[in-house]
Design a protein around this motif. Structure first.
Motif, mmCIF file in Angstrom:
data_model
loop_
_atom_site.group_PDB
_atom_site.id
_atom_site.type_symbol
_atom_site.label_atom_id
_atom_site.label_comp_id
_atom_site.label_asym_id
_atom_site.label_seq_id
_atom_site.Cartn_x
_atom_site.Cartn_y
_atom_site.Cartn_z
ATOM 1 N N TYR A 24 -3.557 5.445 -2.157
ATOM 2 C CA TYR A 24 -4.878 6.398 -2.550
ATOM 3 C C TYR A 24 -4.828 7.540 -3.912
ATOM 4 N N THR A 25 -5.428 8.310 -4.575
ATOM 5 C CA THR A 25 -5.819 9.441 -5.359
ATOM 6 C C THR A 25 -5.208 10.510 -5.372
ATOM 7 N N ASP A 26 -4.034 10.983 -6.282
ATOM 8 C CA ASP A 26 -2.867 12.128 -6.582
ATOM 9 C C ASP A 26 -4.086 13.127 -7.648
ATOM 10 N N GLY A 27 -3.259 14.379 -7.705
ATOM 11 C CA GLY A 27 -3.256 14.916 -8.711
ATOM 12 C C GLY A 27 -4.432 15.586 -9.045
ATOM 13 N N LEU A 28 -5.125 14.913 -10.375
ATOM 14 C CA LEU A 28 -6.518 14.937 -11.388
ATOM 15 C C LEU A 28 -6.717 13.472 -10.711
ATOM 16 N N GLY A 29 -7.548 12.726 -10.733
ATOM 17 C CA GLY A 29 -7.482 11.076 -10.628
ATOM 18 C C GLY A 29 -6.390 10.629 -10.723
ATOM 19 N N ALA A 50 -15.411 12.553 -12.099
ATOM 20 C CA ALA A 50 -14.447 12.509 -13.494
ATOM 21 C C ALA A 50 -13.484 11.464 -13.036
ATOM 22 N N VAL A 51 -12.938 12.352 -11.217
ATOM 23 C CA VAL A 51 -11.512 12.153 -11.328
ATOM 24 C C VAL A 51 -11.629 11.051 -10.084
ATOM 25 N N PHE A 52 -12.830 10.373 -9.162
ATOM 26 C CA PHE A 52 -12.870 10.143 -7.971
ATOM 27 C C PHE A 52 -12.234 8.828 -8.482
ATOM 28 N N GLY A 53 -11.670 8.697 -7.342
ATOM 29 C CA GLY A 53 -10.747 7.367 -7.371
ATOM 30 C C GLY A 53 -9.947 7.063 -8.138
ATOM 31 N N GLY A 54 -9.458 8.183 -9.616
ATOM 32 C CA GLY A 54 -8.771 8.000 -10.819
ATOM 33 C C GLY A 54 -7.759 6.814 -10.818
ATOM 34 N N TYR A 106 0.761 -1.276 0.119
ATOM 35 C CA TYR A 106 0.063 -0.504 0.069
ATOM 36 C C TYR A 106 1.202 1.594 -0.236
ATOM 37 N N ALA A 107 0.459 2.467 -0.453
ATOM 38 C CA ALA A 107 0.534 3.101 -0.510
ATOM 39 C C ALA A 107 -0.178 5.019 0.280
ATOM 40 N N SER A 108 0.313 5.045 1.186
ATOM 41 C CA SER A 108 -0.850 6.252 2.033
ATOM 42 C C SER A 108 -0.193 7.801 2.663
ATOM 43 N N ARG A 109 -1.336 8.654 1.915
ATOM 44 C CA ARG A 109 -0.249 9.174 2.523
ATOM 45 C C ARG A 109 -0.200 10.406 3.321
ATOM 46 N N THR A 110 -1.531 10.858 3.565
ATOM 47 C CA THR A 110 -2.276 11.645 5.152
ATOM 48 C C THR A 110 -3.333 10.206 5.760
ATOM 49 N N GLY A 111 -2.952 8.870 5.867
ATOM 50 C CA GLY A 111 -3.419 7.758 6.690
ATOM 51 C C GLY A 111 -4.617 7.348 6.465
ATOM 52 N N ASN A 112 -5.446 7.974 5.079
ATOM 53 C CA ASN A 112 -6.442 6.936 5.176
ATOM 54 C C ASN A 112 -6.241 5.550 4.222
ATOM 55 N N VAL A 113 -5.384 5.401 3.703
ATOM 56 C CA VAL A 113 -5.107 4.158 3.372
ATOM 57 C C VAL A 113 -4.347 3.380 4.580
ATOM 58 N N ARG A 114 -3.644 3.504 5.094
ATOM 59 C CA ARG A 114 -2.977 2.991 6.112
ATOM 60 C C ARG A 114 -4.130 2.400 7.270
ATOM 61 N N ASP A 120 -14.056 5.821 -0.367
ATOM 62 C CA ASP A 120 -14.267 7.483 -0.297
ATOM 63 C C ASP A 120 -13.748 7.800 0.969
ATOM 64 N N LEU A 121 -12.069 7.989 0.975
ATOM 65 C CA LEU A 121 -11.645 8.515 2.705
ATOM 66 C C LEU A 121 -12.020 6.959 2.910
ATOM 67 N N ARG A 122 -11.481 6.705 4.070
ATOM 68 C CA ARG A 122 -11.545 5.549 4.633
ATOM 69 C C ARG A 122 -12.914 4.340 4.777
ATOM 70 N N GLY A 160 -10.474 7.841 -2.439
ATOM 71 C CA GLY A 160 -10.210 9.101 -3.314
ATOM 72 C C GLY A 160 -11.576 10.058 -2.404
ATOM 73 N N ASN A 161 -11.650 11.033 -2.652
ATOM 74 C CA ASN A 161 -12.609 11.313 -2.000
ATOM 75 C C ASN A 161 -13.278 12.461 -3.553
ATOM 76 N N SER A 162 -14.639 11.361 -3.083
ATOM 77 C CA SER A 162 -15.524 11.569 -4.336
ATOM 78 C C SER A 162 -16.037 13.127 -4.030
HETATM 79 C C1 LIG Z 1 -2.472 16.797 -3.687
HETATM 80 C C2 LIG Z 1 -4.619 15.933 -3.754
HETATM 81 C C3 LIG Z 1 -4.482 15.384 -4.433
HETATM 82 C C4 LIG Z 1 -6.335 14.471 -5.073
HETATM 83 N N1 LIG Z 1 -6.655 14.620 -5.709
HETATM 84 C C5 LIG Z 1 -7.573 13.580 -6.115
HETATM 85 C C6 LIG Z 1 -8.562 12.655 -6.940
HETATM 86 O O1 LIG Z 1 -8.459 13.700 -7.663
HETATM 87 N N2 LIG Z 1 -9.488 11.710 -6.730
HETATM 88 C C7 LIG Z 1 -9.355 11.757 -6.055
HETATM 89 O O2 LIG Z 1 -10.806 10.522 -5.649
HETATM 90 N N3 LIG Z 1 -9.130 12.315 -5.211
HETATM 91 C C8 LIG Z 1 -8.333 12.690 -4.569
HETATM 92 N N4 LIG Z 1 -7.508 12.753 -3.726
HETATM 93 C C9 LIG Z 1 -8.093 12.600 -2.524
HETATM 94 C C10 LIG Z 1 -7.222 12.063 -1.800
HETATM 95 O O3 LIG Z 1 -7.325 10.398 -2.245
HETATM 96 C C11 LIG Z 1 -7.509 10.736 -0.695
HETATM 97 O O4 LIG Z 1 -7.740 11.629 0.436
HETATM 98 C C12 LIG Z 1 -7.368 9.897 0.092
HETATM 99 O O5 LIG Z 1 -8.143 8.512 0.673
HETATM 100 C C13 LIG Z 1 -5.559 10.055 0.800
HETATM 101 O O6 LIG Z 1 -5.237 8.556 0.569
HETATM 102 P P1 LIG Z 1 -3.949 8.956 2.497
HETATM 103 O O7 LIG Z 1 -4.987 9.453 3.422
HETATM 104 O O8 LIG Z 1 -3.959 7.506 2.960
HETATM 105 O O9 LIG Z 1 -3.182 9.650 1.586
HETATM 106 C C14 LIG Z 1 -6.574 13.747 -3.290
HETATM 107 C C15 LIG Z 1 -5.652 14.095 -2.522
HETATM 108 C C16 LIG Z 1 -4.704 15.474 -2.213
HETATM 109 C C17 LIG Z 1 -3.923 15.337 -0.949
#
Ligand SMILES: Cc1cc2nc3c(=O)[nH]c(=O)nc-3n(C[C@H](O)[C@H](O)[C@H](O)COP(=O)(O)O)c2cc1C
Length: 119
Positions: free
Chosen positions: A40-45, A76-80, A4-12, A98-100, A69-71
């Motif tokens: 997790y999802t970064d950028g725009l999907g 279009a980009v949720f969980g992309g 897994y990869a987790s930046r802010t803890g949700n995936v963890r 969606d998140l956790r 991801g975050n709905s």
């Molecule tokens: C810079 C940034 C960009 C993101 N872009 C998206 C996105 O395009 N689509 C989406 O569904 N979630 C997006 N997210 C939300 C994260 O994927 C979501 O909060 C996820 O649960 C984070 O997991 P983590 O806490 O394990 O890092 C973004 C979050 C950040 C901080």
């Protein structure tokens, strides 16, 4: 194995709900057994860069992907990241959370793991 990869803890947090051995992606990680990827999802999907780097070295053993991801980012980009990984590496997108996520998500992931990764 769950990788897994987790930046802010949700995936963890999601991983902590599962009764499966897990390892966090770090630079140069090489797997030698089948695994389920959770990211997790970064950028725009987008797929996080570290996840793409990991997959390029370990794609043969990947049996599926779960994405968080975050709905609020919009349909279009949720969980992309999960959609892109599934399409690029030809693996099933097991679940989009969606998140956790929720208990039903953890149960579905656990079942997939036991039947399709270990089974
Ligand atoms: C810079 C940034 C960009 C993101 N872009 C998206 C996105 O395009 N689509 C989406 O569904 N979630 C997006 N997210 C939300 C994260 O994927 C979501 O909060 C996820 O649960 C984070 O997991 P983590 O806490 O394990 O890092 C973004 C979050 C950040 C901080």
């Amino acid at each position: 194995m769950i990788v897994y990869a987790s930046r802010t803890g949700n995936v963890r947090n999601i991983v902590s709900k599962l009764k499966v051995e897990s390892i966090e992606i770090s630079e140069g990680l090489l797997l030698s057994e089948p695994y389920l990827l959770i990211t997790y999802t970064d950028g725009l999907g987008d797929i996080p860069v570290k996840v793409t780097r990991f997959l390029e070295e370990n794609k043969e053993l990947c049996k599926g992907v779960v994405v968080s991801g975050n709905s609020n980012f919009g349909h279009a980009v949720f969980g992309g990241a999960g959609e892109k990984i599934a399409a690029t590496y030809h693996v099933p997108l097991v679940r989009k959370l969606d998140l956790r996520g929720y208990q039903a998500d953890y149960e579905a992931i656990q079942t997939f793991y036991e039947t399709r990764v270990m089974g």
